[in-house]
Design an enzyme around this catalytic site. Structure first.
Site, PDB file in Angstrom:
ATOM      1  N   HIS A  96       5.385 -17.386  24.968  1.00  0.00           N
ATOM      2  CA  HIS A  96       6.178 -18.669  25.271  1.00  0.00           C
ATOM      3  C   HIS A  96       6.795 -18.598  26.836  1.00  0.00           C
ATOM      4  O   HIS A  96       7.427 -19.436  25.915  1.00  0.00           O
ATOM      5  CB  HIS A  96       7.355 -17.829  24.096  1.00  0.00           C
TER       6      HIS A  96
ATOM      7  N   HIS B 209       1.071 -11.865  25.361  1.00  0.00           N
ATOM      8  CA  HIS B 209       1.872 -13.212  23.922  1.00  0.00           C
ATOM      9  C   HIS B 209       3.202 -13.642  24.613  1.00  0.00           C
ATOM     10  O   HIS B 209       3.522 -14.527  24.030  1.00  0.00           O
ATOM     11  CB  HIS B 209       1.632 -12.295  22.942  1.00  0.00           C
ATOM     12  N   GLU B 210       4.353 -12.812  25.191  1.00  0.00           N
ATOM     13  CA  GLU B 210       5.836 -12.863  25.685  1.00  0.00           C
ATOM     14  C   GLU B 210       5.707 -13.682  26.762  1.00  0.00           C
ATOM     15  O   GLU B 210       6.371 -14.946  26.384  1.00  0.00           O
ATOM     16  CB  GLU B 210       6.274 -11.987  25.792  1.00  0.00           C
TER      17      GLU B 210
HETATM   18 ZN   LIG Z   1       6.401 -14.694  20.402  1.00  0.00          ZN
END
Ligand SMILES: [Zn+2]
Length: 234
Positions: free
Chosen positions: A106, A102-103
């Protein structure tokens, strides 16, 4: 007193969002407690998962570092560093794989100049000031009578309203990062299909907390607006 007159209304309006928030937090805790104890079949650490996802997308320049604190995982677009909490960085659990990807999602957004992320980053400094200064200016404006007081309260409302805009813009940013994470994890072989249920469970629960936060921010602003414009009518 006037300021408290609408308080019952505020509770009534904000209760559903508050309950949704509590439910989402419990869901995150439950999913995380469960899947942070289950080792992924492939067995890569969160740091390895992030590194592989970044490299696979040509982001070899982004460093992956360990950071203190619980659930402190984040991507720093300014320094181009992906920081993972200890429980994500070195763990080979299904939850760690989901959070790390998830990171990295980004970082991919940053690479592709994903528009909501740009708006969100631009808003950060103003929101940091507006979130505490806005309510103060608003209340001072309400206490002062006349046109000036109303105008001042409106300035406070707009300043504080930016926190709601921020919470709304955060939604697509977070949902898209999780979408990128799931898409890459399920096709790269870094997480086997059997473990994707756990990844989805952790990331979807987290998504609900952002939905709840956005609804809470909107209801708070609506309540402020009601206090201001409701008074003008009386
Ligand atoms: Zn996030």
């Amino acid at each position: 007193m006037f300021l408290f007159g609408g308080y019952g209304l505020y509770l009534l309006v904000s209760l559903p969002a508050l309950l949704l928030g509590l439910w989402a937090q419990a869901k995150v805790r439950g999913a995380f407690n469960k899947y942070s104890r289950v080792r992924s079949a492939v067995g890569l650490s969160g740091a390895d998962v992030a590194r592989r996802m970044l490299d696979a997308n040509g982001l070899n320049n982004i460093r992956v570092e360990q950071v203190g604190g619980m659930l402190s995982d984040h991507y720093d677009p300014g320094k181009k560093v992906l920081r993972l909490s200890q429980s994500t960085y070195s763990s080979n659990s299904i939850a760690a794989a989901g959070v790390a990807a998830h990171e990295a999602g980004h970082a991919l957004q940053d690479q592709s100049a994903y528009f909501p992320l740009k708006i969100r980053s631009t808003l950060v400094p103003t929101v940091q000031i507006g979130s505490w200064l806005g309510p103060i200016i608003f209340i001072v404006g309400l206490l002062l009578a006349g046109t000036f007081g109303t105008q001042l309260a409106l300035v406070g409302l707009i300043l504080f309203g930016l926190t709601a805009v921020f919470a709304i813009v955060t939604l697509p940013v977070e949902l898209d990062a999780s979408r990128r994470a799931k898409a890459w994890l399920s096709t790269s072989g870094v997480v086997y299909q059997q473990d994707m249920k756990g990844v989805n469970s952790v990331l979807n629960a987290a998504a609900w907390t952002y939905v709840a936060a956005a609804i809470q921010a909107i209801t708070t602003i609506l309540y402020y607006a009601f206090l201001l414009f409701g008074r003008r009518r009386n």
